[in-house]
Design an enzyme around this catalytic site. Structure first.
Site, PDB file in Angstrom:
ATOM      1  N   ILE A 299       0.893  -1.048   0.002  1.00  0.00           N
ATOM      2  CA  ILE A 299      -0.120  -0.072  -0.058  1.00  0.00           C
ATOM      3  C   ILE A 299       0.916   1.236   0.021  1.00  0.00           C
ATOM      4  O   ILE A 299       1.855   1.337   0.940  1.00  0.00           O
ATOM      5  CB  ILE A 299      -0.936   0.100   1.096  1.00  0.00           C
ATOM      6  CG1 ILE A 299      -1.667  -1.223   1.424  1.00  0.00           C
ATOM      7  CG2 ILE A 299      -1.965   1.209   1.202  1.00  0.00           C
ATOM      8  CD1 ILE A 299      -2.354  -1.199   2.659  1.00  0.00           C
TER       9      ILE A 299
ATOM     10  N   TYR B 221      -4.153  18.056 -10.604  1.00  0.00           N
ATOM     11  CA  TYR B 221      -4.770  16.902  -9.888  1.00  0.00           C
ATOM     12  C   TYR B 221      -5.731  16.360 -11.000  1.00  0.00           C
ATOM     13  O   TYR B 221      -5.865  15.091 -11.143  1.00  0.00           O
ATOM     14  CB  TYR B 221      -5.484  17.453  -8.783  1.00  0.00           C
ATOM     15  CG  TYR B 221      -5.847  16.521  -7.647  1.00  0.00           C
ATOM     16  CD1 TYR B 221      -5.219  15.531  -7.101  1.00  0.00           C
ATOM     17  CD2 TYR B 221      -7.185  16.377  -7.528  1.00  0.00           C
ATOM     18  CE1 TYR B 221      -5.709  14.419  -6.418  1.00  0.00           C
ATOM     19  CE2 TYR B 221      -7.855  15.404  -6.724  1.00  0.00           C
ATOM     20  CZ  TYR B 221      -7.149  14.546  -5.998  1.00  0.00           C
ATOM     21  OH  TYR B 221      -7.694  13.430  -5.366  1.00  0.00           O
TER      22      TYR B 221
ATOM     23  N   THR C 273      -9.212  14.183   5.801  1.00  0.00           N
ATOM     24  CA  THR C 273      -7.864  14.087   5.989  1.00  0.00           C
ATOM     25  C   THR C 273      -6.751  15.224   5.619  1.00  0.00           C
ATOM     26  O   THR C 273      -7.492  16.490   5.216  1.00  0.00           O
ATOM     27  CB  THR C 273      -7.330  13.120   4.507  1.00  0.00           C
ATOM     28  OG1 THR C 273      -7.455  13.667   3.508  1.00  0.00           O
ATOM     29  CG2 THR C 273      -8.118  11.831   4.624  1.00  0.00           C
TER      30      THR C 273
HETATM   31  N1  LIG Z   1      -9.019  13.429   0.870  1.00  0.00           N
HETATM   32  C1  LIG Z   1      -9.993  13.411   0.115  1.00  0.00           C
HETATM   33  O1  LIG Z   1     -11.049  14.216   0.219  1.00  0.00           O
HETATM   34  C2  LIG Z   1      -9.835  12.661  -1.440  1.00  0.00           C
HETATM   35  C3  LIG Z   1     -10.953  12.741  -2.198  1.00  0.00           C
HETATM   36  C4  LIG Z   1     -10.772  12.105  -3.457  1.00  0.00           C
HETATM   37  C5  LIG Z   1      -9.918  11.179  -3.578  1.00  0.00           C
HETATM   38  N2  LIG Z   1      -8.843  11.202  -2.821  1.00  0.00           N
HETATM   39  C6  LIG Z   1      -7.580  10.180  -2.985  1.00  0.00           C
HETATM   40  O2  LIG Z   1      -7.463   9.395  -1.982  1.00  0.00           O
HETATM   41  C7  LIG Z   1      -6.131   9.074  -1.666  1.00  0.00           C
HETATM   42  C8  LIG Z   1      -5.546   9.252  -0.309  1.00  0.00           C
HETATM   43  O3  LIG Z   1      -5.535  10.799  -0.042  1.00  0.00           O
HETATM   44  P1  LIG Z   1      -5.702  11.275   1.485  1.00  0.00           P
HETATM   45  O4  LIG Z   1      -6.571  12.328   1.585  1.00  0.00           O
HETATM   46  O5  LIG Z   1      -5.692  10.153   2.469  1.00  0.00           O
HETATM   47  O6  LIG Z   1      -4.202  12.025   1.367  1.00  0.00           O
HETATM   48  P2  LIG Z   1      -3.205  12.511   2.550  1.00  0.00           P
HETATM   49  O7  LIG Z   1      -3.912  12.526   4.027  1.00  0.00           O
HETATM   50  O8  LIG Z   1      -2.711  13.631   2.145  1.00  0.00           O
HETATM   51  O9  LIG Z   1      -2.014  11.164   2.525  1.00  0.00           O
HETATM   52  C9  LIG Z   1      -1.176  10.999   1.471  1.00  0.00           C
HETATM   53  C10 LIG Z   1      -0.612   9.966   1.762  1.00  0.00           C
HETATM   54  O10 LIG Z   1       0.481   9.884   0.486  1.00  0.00           O
HETATM   55  C11 LIG Z   1       1.852   9.817   1.116  1.00  0.00           C
HETATM   56  N3  LIG Z   1       2.416  10.641   0.098  1.00  0.00           N
HETATM   57  C12 LIG Z   1       2.393  11.957  -0.064  1.00  0.00           C
HETATM   58  N4  LIG Z   1       3.485  12.146  -0.950  1.00  0.00           N
HETATM   59  C13 LIG Z   1       4.277  11.115  -1.252  1.00  0.00           C
HETATM   60  C14 LIG Z   1       5.411  10.840  -1.756  1.00  0.00           C
HETATM   61  N5  LIG Z   1       6.138  11.736  -2.380  1.00  0.00           N
HETATM   62  N6  LIG Z   1       6.198   9.757  -1.490  1.00  0.00           N
HETATM   63  C15 LIG Z   1       5.766   8.784  -0.826  1.00  0.00           C
HETATM   64  N7  LIG Z   1       4.429   8.821  -0.276  1.00  0.00           N
HETATM   65  C16 LIG Z   1       3.832  10.168  -0.522  1.00  0.00           C
HETATM   66  C17 LIG Z   1       1.831  10.532   2.398  1.00  0.00           C
HETATM   67  O11 LIG Z   1       2.885  10.145   3.130  1.00  0.00           O
HETATM   68  P3  LIG Z   1       4.094  10.982   3.664  1.00  0.00           P
HETATM   69  O12 LIG Z   1       3.925  12.403   3.648  1.00  0.00           O
HETATM   70  O13 LIG Z   1       4.609  10.326   4.881  1.00  0.00           O
HETATM   71  O14 LIG Z   1       5.200  10.901   2.380  1.00  0.00           O
HETATM   72  C18 LIG Z   1       0.423   9.983   2.914  1.00  0.00           C
HETATM   73  O15 LIG Z   1       0.710   8.603   3.546  1.00  0.00           O
HETATM   74  C19 LIG Z   1      -5.320   9.999  -2.764  1.00  0.00           C
HETATM   75  O16 LIG Z   1      -5.053   9.087  -4.044  1.00  0.00           O
HETATM   76  C20 LIG Z   1      -6.368  11.141  -3.138  1.00  0.00           C
HETATM   77  O17 LIG Z   1      -6.148  11.609  -4.420  1.00  0.00           O
HETATM   78  C21 LIG Z   1      -8.759  11.809  -1.402  1.00  0.00           C
END
Ligand SMILES: NC(=O)c1ccc[n+]([C@@H]2O[C@H](COP(=O)([O-])OP(=O)(O)OC[C@H]3O[C@@H](n4cnc5c(N)ncnc54)[C@H](OP(=O)(O)O)[C@@H]3O)[C@@H](O)[C@H]2O)c1
Length: 252
Positions: free
Chosen positions: A6, A154, A191
């Protein structure tokens, strides 16, 4: 034995998916730039393993080395199913196209589009070599299907991810492999990514007020609830439809 690789397990949706898969008896390998120490304890309590690989997925060399090491550990003779969940992504930079720097564009596309393309290819290649059934889930967004002021990167990286995923699923079907490749759209969740969206300036992101309202009006889902839907889909492996766009909105 079942394994899940993951990306983005340090927080947000990725951390919740890791937790719930481990509680269901799946060994998890997590990739992020920072560690999530809670996942180690959850693994111990669940009697499975959690291994963290520190990796910046925007760096192709780091990604290649990390996935090869992970493949060596996951694809072994006791393994009967491997999940790959490409969850890590960024919404940044949020701004109009003329304000984007080359570095920011490259880092964004590398993380949101090229990294899932490379991990999918490397993992499916090893799965074919080892003859171990593999299910790839690419986490997408409704932003792929509409134009949003300030989200050109995005929206286009997620649109590219959708087309890539559906094309690879088609190939796997025509090649008559047992591997499946799907999309999962979690919709809006509470998040860190949503915090970044709310902190954008209205000049860079015209819809910022609407996203502030989502938080105020409690419209953002809890990642544990969203992850539980995906985990339920994944655990019923035989019922997964290769190439399907699974949306959380269909499970409410
Ligand atoms: N939140 C929403 O409302 C929403 C809506 C639609 C879709 N999504 C999608 O859902 C997924 C999860 O989103 P989330 O909201 O949980 O995001 P988040 O809270 O910002 O978490 C992002 C995760 O990705 C990792 N990450 C970021 N940059 C990285 C890098 N350069 N290398 C390795 N790991 C990296 C971060 O870990 P580190 O910073 O420790 O590296 C963190 O574990 C994404 O694909 C997002 O596009 C989210």
């Amino acid at each position: 034995m079942k394994f899940a690789i993951i990306t983005g397990t340090s927080k947000g949706l990725g951390a919740s998916i890791a937790e719930l898969l481990m509680k269901a008896g799946v060994h998890v390998v997590g990739i992020a730039r920072t560690r999530n120490r809670d996942l180690l304890q959850i693994a111990r309590d669940a009697g499975v393993t959690y291994q963290h690989f520190t990796c910046n997925l925007s760096d192709v060399d780091q990604l290649d080395r990390t996935i090869e090491k992970i493949n060596d550990q996951v694809f072994k003779k006791e393994t009967d199913l491997v999940y790959l969940i490409n969850n890590a992504a960024t919404v940044n930079p949020i701004d109009i196209a003329t304000k984007h720097t080359s570095e920011a564009v490259q880092a964004h596309m590398q993380l949101n589009l090229i990294a899932p393309i490379l991990t999918t290819a490397l993992v499916l290649k090893r799965a074919k070599h080892c003859g171990i059934k593999t299910v790839v889930t690419n986490v997408t967004s409704g932003a792929a299907d509409r134009s949003t002021y300030g989200w050109s990167l995005y929206g286009s990286s997620k649109a590219g991810l959708n087309r890539y995923t559906e094309s690879v699923a088609l190939e796997q079907k025509e090649l008559k492999t047992e591997h499946k490749v799907i999309l999962f759209d979690p919709s809006i969740m509470d998040t860190g990514m949503q915090g970044e969206i709310r902190s954008a300036s209205p000049d860079a992101f015209k819809d910022v007020e609407q996203f502030i309202d989502y938080k105020v009006e409690n419209k953002l889902s809890d990642t544990a609830d969203v992850a539980s839907v995906l985990v339920k889909i994944l655990l019923d492996e035989a019922a997964i439809i290769n190439g399907k766009y699974y949306s959380i909105k269909d499970y409410r």
